[in-house]
Each structure stands twice: as structure tokens, then as C-alpha cells.
Scaffold this active site. Structure first.
Site, PDB file in Angstrom:
ATOM      1  CG  HIS A 184      -1.884 -11.776  42.785  1.00 41.08           C
ATOM      2  ND1 HIS A 184      -1.583 -10.926  41.750  1.00 41.08           N
ATOM      3  CD2 HIS A 184      -2.569 -12.807  42.245  1.00 41.08           C
ATOM      4  CE1 HIS A 184      -2.076 -11.420  40.618  1.00 41.08           C
ATOM      5  NE2 HIS A 184      -2.675 -12.561  40.886  1.00 41.08           N
ATOM      6  CG  ASP A 256      -8.139 -10.456  39.467  1.00 41.54           C
ATOM      7  OD1 ASP A 256      -7.954 -11.658  39.178  1.00 41.54           O
ATOM      8  OD2 ASP A 256      -7.251  -9.590  39.366  1.00 41.54           O
TER       9      ASP A 256
END
Length: 492
Positions: A184, A256
Site C-alpha cells: 500500500h 490489487d
């Protein structure tokens, strides 16, 4: 030159967007009617079951085969139960119990809840083999550190989930379990040869392919031996040569979230990331959580521009949109069944399945008898973006014991001993072995006070030398918290 509506619709057919709030705004519904593949629901979209069912019904009214996805892993990653914590243990707890039939039942129960709400794709299970104790983003989301055990439970989870008509999405290919960085925030690197990946990381993916998994999610990780300088999400060697040709996967490849730094920084933005992912062989592009109409249009426009200037081949994008449409068609029966229930009361009823499973996962090393009413100290620390701010700990399950929340960086052993007085201390934390000051705090407390440590994260190999007991829950869901309180004799 004007916008080609055919190309725009083709581009939209590869995108999985999101929207803010509990009610789909007009633009989110309009985009579905115009060809958007679907939306992902996050905690901000979830208030209660009736509201979620109404939201998915509104999206289906725009187009019946819309994809509605969610990250509902059970355990530490939950969207449906983000306000309270999940009533199901996560993968690490299920792996510790090591009953594949139980894993299948838990995932079938999760799938039944999703299907009842009109959700058609669960971005689960996580099938990464968590071989790095310091892994900051997988941890308890994994069934364990043994590839064979993870493979068996991954297949059971997929079978259980898809038995309800909800598509499973195994993640994160080719394996995020050996990383010590969070994708992330950055692009993690895994220095492993293809031979190591085949032995350590790929067995669970082979198992879910054999189990008929509907979709597989890419990892924003760099494996230099395969991906070069970029992430797996942008690598044909990973998505085509390895996943499709070697493992034989024929379903949809979902990325993702492209807003994650592991993809967006590597590509120079979400739009360029979408183009690179499609060129590499991805089919359905998850944009992320912070999405508005303008972002969707910019990403679609970037795909259209790439089709015009030759960066993308039209046949490749048509193939991707076709696989996304096939994924939707495969889940449409579940969505139609949910539509017939949407007008009535929610069929979701409480179940003891998850709580019983969590209790089976608890491991107690040492003596926890006769604690009475201890001082329960919960060490607060940062959560990952994947987890979000979901309540955890023993607090909701205690009968008469005092619980205090102490920021890990501010914990003072002498002050806590003074607060406890004659009472034992139950110290509750997550990933204490890698929490700055965590091990030192336990040692300082245990040197002069009876202390029981409850580890609700990935336990690692560290054990406190002076503690009276060390209790491992393998997760921090509502179910795990209740299980720990029961094991300590602190429940009503």
C-alpha cells in the site's frame, strides 16, 4: 478527435470502481449502465444489511450482471462487520485448527451472507504463505507458513465460498507472504528464484486453480527474477507465462488496487498503471477505494488513448472485458436470487460457527487459572490499510475486569503496575514481537508482577521469558477476542 463510445464502453468493461457513502450516487449507477464492470464495497459503504441490499439492488437495476465485490476475509479484514469486528476467525486461526472441513464451512457461511446482500465477488481468500514473521500486511490473513497446509485450506475456502454462488478471488499472486514491506505504501521486493517460488509460494495457487477458483488477484510486489524492475501486476512473465500457461488458470485476473503505491508510483499514476496491467494480461482493474466519476473517466480515457496509439492491442482489451463479463455471468444466479430477497427482511441470522472455530484456535502456554478480575491492558498500535480501524481486543467480552487502552509508544511499566495494584495484568497486543518497545515492556512488567500476554496478531517465534502465560489467538476478530476472554476465564 471525439470520444469513441465503443472504445469507452470497452475500457469501462475492465474497471472495478468504488463510490463513497451508503447510497450509490447517480454517477456510480450511470457508469454501470454505460458499461462499467462493477464496484467494490468498503466499510464506508456498509451501515446495515438492509442498506447494503438496497445498494446492490440499485446497481443491478442499472445492469443485471454488474459485479459487486468486497474484501470480506473474516478475521482482521472485514467490511460487513467493520463497526464491531468479524464474528468469524481469519485464516491464521483456521490454519492453526487445521480442519479443512471447518474452513470450508466458515467460508460457506461468509458466502451465504454476501449472497443474501447481492454481493457477487469476495476478494478472498488470502492464499499467501506467510514465511516472514515481520510481514506487515499479510500475517494473520494467511493460513500459515507451511505451503502444503496453506494449499489444503485455500482450496477448502474457495470450495466453501463458491458453493454459495459467490465468486472467490485468491490473492496475491505470485505470493506476498515473504515480504517485509506493505505494498500500500511502497513496492516490496522478494529476492527469490522461480524455483523457490514454485516450492514455497505457488502450491496454494495451484490448489485453488484445481479447485476451480473464479478469479485470482495480482500482487504489487517486485520479484526481480521474473518481473524485473516493476511489480507482478505489470508482468506478462507472471500473469501469462506463469499463471495461465504453467498453472493453467482460465478465469479472471483481478489487480490489487491500482491506487496503491506499489502500482501507482511504479507506473506514474492510476491511468498508466491500468494500461500496463492490461498489457501484461490483467482482466479486471481494481481502481481502489478513493474513487469518483472523474477518476474513472480519466482511467478509461487513458485506456482509450493507449488503444489508439498502439500501447494496447484491442484484442487484448476485448479479451479482458470478456473475462470480466464471464465472471459476472457466473455469479448472476446468486445476484438474481438476492434480488428476490431484497424487499423482505434480511435472512442473515447470528451463528455460533465462527465463535466455536475461534475457540478451537486458541493456544495457551503456561498457567491462566485463577486470574480473578485482572487489569486488562490493550496496547494500541497502527493498523494496516487492508485492516482499517476495526474494533479489537477483549473489552466487549469481559465480566467485571477493567480494560484500559494504552498507546504502545506511551506505555510505562511502573505506571501500569501501580494501576494494577494487587491484580494480575493481562497485556493484549498484536504482533508484539515487532512492536517497538513491546518485548521490553513485557519483560519490565513480568519482572515484578504476574503477567499474562495475549498475542492477537501473528505470533512469530518470540516468547516472553517472565510471563505467567502466553496466549495466542491467531487473529483479532470479535470471535478471536471472545475466545481469548473465555480461555482466560474472564467472560460472564
Amino acid at each position: 478527435m471525439g470520444t469513441d463510445p465503443g472504445l469507452r464502453r470497452l475500457a469501462l468493461g475492465t474497471l472495478l470502481a468504488a463510490y463513497p457513502g451508503p447510497v450509490p450516487p447517480g454517477w456510480a449507477v450511470d457508469l454501470v449502465a454505460e458499461g462499467l464492470a462493477g464496484h467494490t464495497l468498503f466499510g464506508t459503504n456498509v451501515h446495515d444489511p438492509a442498506q447494503v441490499a438496497a445498494s446492490t439492488a440499485a446497481l443491478r437495476a442499472a445492469r443485471p450482471d454488474v459485479l459487486v465485490a468486497i474484501d470480506e476475509e473474516g478475521g482482521d479484514v472485514t467490511r460487513l462487520a467493520h463497526a464491531t469486528g468479524s464474528p468469524y476467525p481469519g485464516n491464521a486461526a483456521l490454519g492453526a485448527v487445521d480442519d479443512p472441513a471447518l474452513t470450508g464451512r466458515v467460508y460457506a457461511a461468509i458466502g451465504a451472507e454476501l449472497a443474501a446482500l447481492g454481493i457477487t465477488v469476495d476478494l478472498a481468500p488470502t492464499v499467501d504463505v506467510n514465511t516472514a514473521d515481520e510481514n506487515p500486511v499479510i500475517g494473520t490473513r494467511s493460513f500459515g507458513a507451511d505451503p502444503a497446509r496453506v494449499a489444503v485450506h485455500s482450496a477448502a475456502a474457495v470450495a466453501g465460498l463458491q458453493s454459495t454462488g459467490v465468486a472467490a478471488c485468491a490473492k496475491h499472486f505470485p505470493g506476498h507472504g515473504a515480504t517485509v514491506a506493505d505494498s500500500h505504501h511502497e513496492l516490496p521486493t522478494v529476492e527469490a528464484s522461480p524455483a523457490v517460488l514454485r516450492e514455497r509460494d505457488l502450491p496454494p495457487f495451484a490448489a485453488v486453480v484445481d479447485a476451480g477458483v473464479a478469479s485470482i488477484m495480482t500482487a504489487h510486489i517486485r520479484v526481480p527474477a521474473l518481473t524485473g524492475a516493476g511489480p507482478a501486476t505489470f508482468s506478462r512473465a507472471v500473469l501469462v507465462d506463469l499463471l495461465r500457461r504453467e498453472l493453467g488458470f482460465t478465469g479472471a485476473v483481478i489487480t490489487d488496487a491500482l491506487e496503491m503505491k506499489g502500482a501507482a508510483l511504479a507506473a506514474g499514476g492510476v491511468g498508466p498503471a491500468a494500461v500496463l496491467a492490461l498489457a501484461a494480461g490483467a482482466d479486471l482493474l481494481c481502481i481502489g477505494a478513493r474513487v469518483d466519476a472523474g477518476l474513472v473517466e480519466r482511467v478509461a480515457a487513458e485506456i482509450v488513448a493507449a488503444l489508439r496509439d498502439g500501447r494496447l492491442d484491442r484484442a487484448r482489451v476485448e479479451q479482458a472485458a470478456g473475462r470480466a463479463a464471464a465472471l459476472a455471468a457466473g455469479t448472476r444466479a446468486a445476484a438474481l436470487a438476492a434480488a428476490t430477497r431484497a424487499a423482505g427482511p434480511s435472512p442473515i441470522t447470528p451463528t455460533d460457527l465462527g465463535y466455536a472455530a475461534a475457540r478451537r484456535a486458541v493456544r495457551v502456554e503456561g498457567d491462566v487459572a485463577g486470574l480473578g478480575r485482572p487489569l486488562v491492558v490493550r496496547l494500541d498500535a497502527a493498523t494496516t490499510i487492508a485492516q482499517g480501524r476495526v474494533p479489537w481486543g477483549l473489552g466487549p467480552h469481559l465480566a467485571g475486569s477493567e480494560e484500559i487502552l494504552v498507546p504502545a509508544a506511551e506505555a510505562d511499566a511502573a505506571a501500569l503496575r501501580a494501576r494494577a495494584g494487587e491484580r494480575p495484568i493481562v497485556l493484549v497486543g498484536r504482533h508484539l514481537h515487532r512492536l517497538p518497545g513491546g518485548a521490553a515492556l513485557v519483560d519490565a512488567l513480568a519482572a515484578a508482577h504476574p503477567v499474562v500476554v495475549v498475542e492477537m496478531g501473528w505470533p512469530g517465534r518470540w516468547r516472553p521469558a517472565g510471563a505467567r502465560a502466553f496466549v495466542t489467538t491467531y487473529g483479532a476478530s470479535h470471535a478471536n477476542g471472545r475466545a481469548a476472554a473465555q480461555a482466560l476465564g474472564l467472560t460472564p
